[in-house]
Design a protein around this motif. Structure first.
Motif, PDB file in Angstrom:
ATOM      1  N   SER A 293      76.308  -9.864  28.528  1.00 24.08           N
ATOM      2  CA  SER A 293      75.276 -10.722  29.103  1.00 24.08           C
ATOM      3  C   SER A 293      74.529 -10.014  30.234  1.00 24.08           C
ATOM      4  N   LEU A 294      75.255  -9.172  30.979  1.00 26.81           N
ATOM      5  CA  LEU A 294      74.642  -8.446  32.092  1.00 26.81           C
ATOM      6  C   LEU A 294      74.064  -7.100  31.666  1.00 26.81           C
ATOM      7  N   GLY A 295      74.183  -6.771  30.380  1.00 21.31           N
ATOM      8  CA  GLY A 295      73.674  -5.492  29.906  1.00 21.31           C
ATOM      9  C   GLY A 295      74.491  -4.307  30.372  1.00 21.31           C
ATOM     10  N   LEU A 296      75.806  -4.510  30.582  1.00 24.27           N
ATOM     11  CA  LEU A 296      76.650  -3.453  31.134  1.00 24.27           C
ATOM     12  C   LEU A 296      77.715  -2.948  30.173  1.00 24.27           C
ATOM     13  N   SER A 297      77.696  -3.393  28.926  1.00 25.73           N
ATOM     14  CA  SER A 297      78.764  -3.020  27.998  1.00 25.73           C
ATOM     15  C   SER A 297      78.831  -1.513  27.780  1.00 25.73           C
ATOM     16  N   ALA A 298      77.681  -0.904  27.495  1.00 21.20           N
ATOM     17  CA  ALA A 298      77.662   0.525  27.178  1.00 21.20           C
ATOM     18  C   ALA A 298      78.061   1.371  28.382  1.00 21.20           C
ATOM     19  N   VAL A 299      77.504   1.053  29.555  1.00 19.63           N
ATOM     20  CA  VAL A 299      77.824   1.862  30.734  1.00 19.63           C
ATOM     21  C   VAL A 299      79.263   1.630  31.175  1.00 19.63           C
ATOM     22  N   ARG A 300      79.804   0.413  30.947  1.00 21.89           N
ATOM     23  CA  ARG A 300      81.208   0.162  31.270  1.00 21.89           C
ATOM     24  C   ARG A 300      82.108   1.017  30.397  1.00 21.89           C
TER      25      ARG A 300
ATOM     26  N   GLU B 224      71.075 -21.396  28.224  1.00 24.24           N
ATOM     27  CA  GLU B 224      69.695 -21.126  27.816  1.00 24.24           C
ATOM     28  C   GLU B 224      69.080 -20.010  28.649  1.00 24.24           C
ATOM     29  N   VAL B 225      69.756 -19.610  29.709  1.00 25.75           N
ATOM     30  CA  VAL B 225      69.237 -18.606  30.630  1.00 25.75           C
ATOM     31  C   VAL B 225      69.862 -17.251  30.329  1.00 25.75           C
ATOM     32  N   ASP B 226      69.042 -16.203  30.320  1.00 23.93           N
ATOM     33  CA  ASP B 226      69.544 -14.844  30.150  1.00 23.93           C
ATOM     34  C   ASP B 226      70.198 -14.406  31.464  1.00 23.93           C
ATOM     35  N   VAL B 227      71.499 -14.161  31.429  1.00 21.39           N
ATOM     36  CA  VAL B 227      72.241 -13.863  32.650  1.00 21.39           C
ATOM     37  C   VAL B 227      71.769 -12.553  33.275  1.00 21.39           C
TER      38      VAL B 227
ATOM     39  N   GLU C 105      68.796 -11.158  33.099  1.00 21.60           N
ATOM     40  CA  GLU C 105      67.486 -11.358  33.732  1.00 21.60           C
ATOM     41  C   GLU C 105      67.624 -12.138  35.039  1.00 21.60           C
ATOM     42  N   LEU C 106      68.518 -13.129  35.054  1.00 19.51           N
ATOM     43  CA  LEU C 106      68.735 -13.892  36.273  1.00 19.51           C
ATOM     44  C   LEU C 106      69.316 -13.002  37.369  1.00 19.51           C
ATOM     45  N   ALA C 107      70.308 -12.168  37.009  1.00 17.92           N
ATOM     46  CA  ALA C 107      70.902 -11.262  37.993  1.00 17.92           C
ATOM     47  C   ALA C 107      69.856 -10.312  38.557  1.00 17.92           C
ATOM     48  N   SER C 108      68.950  -9.836  37.703  1.00 18.40           N
ATOM     49  CA  SER C 108      67.873  -8.952  38.160  1.00 18.40           C
ATOM     50  C   SER C 108      66.938  -9.695  39.113  1.00 18.40           C
ATOM     51  N   ALA C 109      66.638 -10.948  38.806  1.00 20.06           N
ATOM     52  CA  ALA C 109      65.753 -11.740  39.672  1.00 20.06           C
ATOM     53  C   ALA C 109      66.402 -11.999  41.024  1.00 20.06           C
ATOM     54  N   LEU C 110      67.712 -12.158  41.045  1.00 16.15           N
ATOM     55  CA  LEU C 110      68.405 -12.445  42.299  1.00 16.15           C
ATOM     56  C   LEU C 110      68.371 -11.264  43.262  1.00 16.15           C
ATOM     57  N   ARG C 111      68.163 -10.065  42.744  1.00 10.91           N
ATOM     58  CA  ARG C 111      68.083  -8.885  43.608  1.00 10.91           C
ATOM     59  C   ARG C 111      66.901  -8.995  44.584  1.00 10.91           C
ATOM     60  N   GLN C 112      65.903  -9.772  44.224  1.00 12.61           N
ATOM     61  CA  GLN C 112      64.719  -9.903  45.083  1.00 12.61           C
ATOM     62  C   GLN C 112      64.974 -10.783  46.302  1.00 12.61           C
ATOM     63  N   ARG C 113      66.091 -11.499  46.307  1.00 15.29           N
ATOM     64  CA  ARG C 113      66.439 -12.391  47.416  1.00 15.29           C
ATOM     65  C   ARG C 113      65.311 -13.382  47.713  1.00 15.29           C
TER      66      ARG C 113
ATOM     67  N   ARG D  51      73.756 -25.711  32.028  1.00 15.52           N
ATOM     68  CA  ARG D  51      72.888 -26.865  32.273  1.00 15.52           C
ATOM     69  C   ARG D  51      71.635 -26.494  33.051  1.00 15.52           C
ATOM     70  N   LEU D  52      71.409 -25.199  33.225  1.00 12.11           N
ATOM     71  CA  LEU D  52      70.192 -24.713  33.869  1.00 12.11           C
ATOM     72  C   LEU D  52      69.248 -24.224  32.763  1.00 12.11           C
ATOM     73  N   SER D  53      68.179 -24.970  32.540  1.00 13.36           N
ATOM     74  CA  SER D  53      67.308 -24.687  31.399  1.00 13.36           C
ATOM     75  C   SER D  53      66.200 -23.696  31.706  1.00 13.36           C
ATOM     76  N   ALA D  54      65.803 -23.565  32.984  1.00 14.92           N
ATOM     77  CA  ALA D  54      64.718 -22.641  33.339  1.00 14.92           C
ATOM     78  C   ALA D  54      64.752 -22.388  34.839  1.00 14.92           C
ATOM     79  N   TYR D  55      64.161 -21.268  35.233  1.00 19.25           N
ATOM     80  CA  TYR D  55      64.049 -20.964  36.664  1.00 19.25           C
ATOM     81  C   TYR D  55      62.784 -20.156  36.894  1.00 19.25           C
TER      82      TYR D  55
END
Length: 321
Positions: free
Chosen positions: A92-99, A140-143, A145-153, A202-206
């Protein structure tokens, strides 16, 4: 791309020293012919690796070879910094290959560092899987993408449906981060200055807003999560006692966990358990034990179970349409 593949080949050989061409091709998702070409390229460059033919043959790295290929890239360090996530969560975080790449480098380093080369590594004996049984994520949320958005604080505007609602509400929150707990993802954020858990399912959009997140001083994701977790897991002040068949005690421990306050010795196939709940309505959880349980006290809990049982009986007294 080829350089990355050659490094992966070296790491696998440093861990195993001898691997079949077929297994290497499957692990690297290339053809056997490509593996043989890569081995030839490494040998030409002076790496002590060669192909052994025959029934027990394969690709071999000389035992005395010591390859310094264990340096971790920034993304690999990030993957290791979130240790404990299962494969689905890493994906979900796009880290499988690098892990996996980081794990191969660590394994290669461990292989040369162990005093006893035949001794198995701890990672071969201990497996951690944090995913729950019989569960899957329907977020419904891409985890990632959300983690990337959170970097912006930045402050977020979210569409969130509370558990008792049919339609989502619009909220503006100040996010601290996301947490993976028992196979589920949660957004941890302040809602009007109060810390809250928001289940991603239960979070449909942000939407990321221009305003910076107004985070409280001296509060971090970890400190806020600890407070919210303790509040969520509060045992409650209502103490319910019940008779339970002793062959269902293990199931009760799995289902009720720390809510079990006390257990008496079994007698005639039954034991007495004390369970703590935050509200009387919580006793409906005990219906799943069916005829294996009898509520003893308080009387209000017995009466509520009777009401719930009668309602169920009435619902099932006529054929379904």
């Amino acid at each position: 791309m080829k350089a990355s593949r050659l490094l992966q080949l070296l790491l696998l050989l440093q861990v195993r020293q001898r691997i079949t061409t077929t297994e290497l091709a499957e692990r690297m998702e290339v053809s056997r012919r490509t593996v043989l070409r890569d081995v030839e390229a490494l040998a030409t460059a002076g790496v002590p690796v060669y192909a052994e033919r025959g029934r027990n043959g394969g690709i071999v790295l000389l035992p005395n070879a010591r390859l310094n290929a264990s340096h971790l890239e920034p993304r690999e360090l990030e993957a290791l910094s979130v240790a404990g996530l299962d494969s689905t969560q890493l994906e979900s975080l796009g880290l499988s290959a690098v892990r996996e790449s980081a794990a191969n480098k660590i394994a290669a380093r461990q292989n040369t560092a162990l005093n006893h080369p035949t001794m198995p590594r701890l990672s071969e004996l201990v497996l951690v899987d944090s995913s729950p049984w019989l569960a899957h994520s329907n977020s419904e949320v891409d985890v990632a993408e959300l983690a990337s958005a959170l970097r912006q604080r930045r402050r977020l505007r979210i569409q969130y449906r509370r558990s008792a609602e049919e339609q989502p509400s619009t909220l503006e929150v100040d996010p601290y981060g996301i947490v993976a707990k028992s196979g589920r993802w949660y957004l941890i954020a302040d809602d009007e200055g109060t810390g809250r858990l928001f289940a991603l399912e239960r979070l449909s959009a942000y939407e990321t807003l221009d305003a910076p997140a107004a985070l409280r001083p001296d509060w971090t994701l970890r400190t806020l999560w600890r407070v919210l977790k303790e509040h969520t897991e509060i045992l409650g002040s209502i103490r319910v006692t019940a008779r339970l068949r002793d062959n269902r005690l293990d199931l009760a421990r799995r289902v009720l966990g720390a809510r079990i306050d006390d257990v008496s010795n079994a007698e005639n196939g039954w034991c007495t358990v004390a369970i703590r709940y935050p509200s009387l309505e919580s006793v409906r959880q005990l219906l799943q034990f069916g005829d294996h349980i009898e509520i003893l006290t308080p009387q209000e809990a017995r009466e509520r179970i009777v009401q719930l049982a009668r309602d169920l009986a009435e619902r099932h007294s006529t054929p379904s349409l």
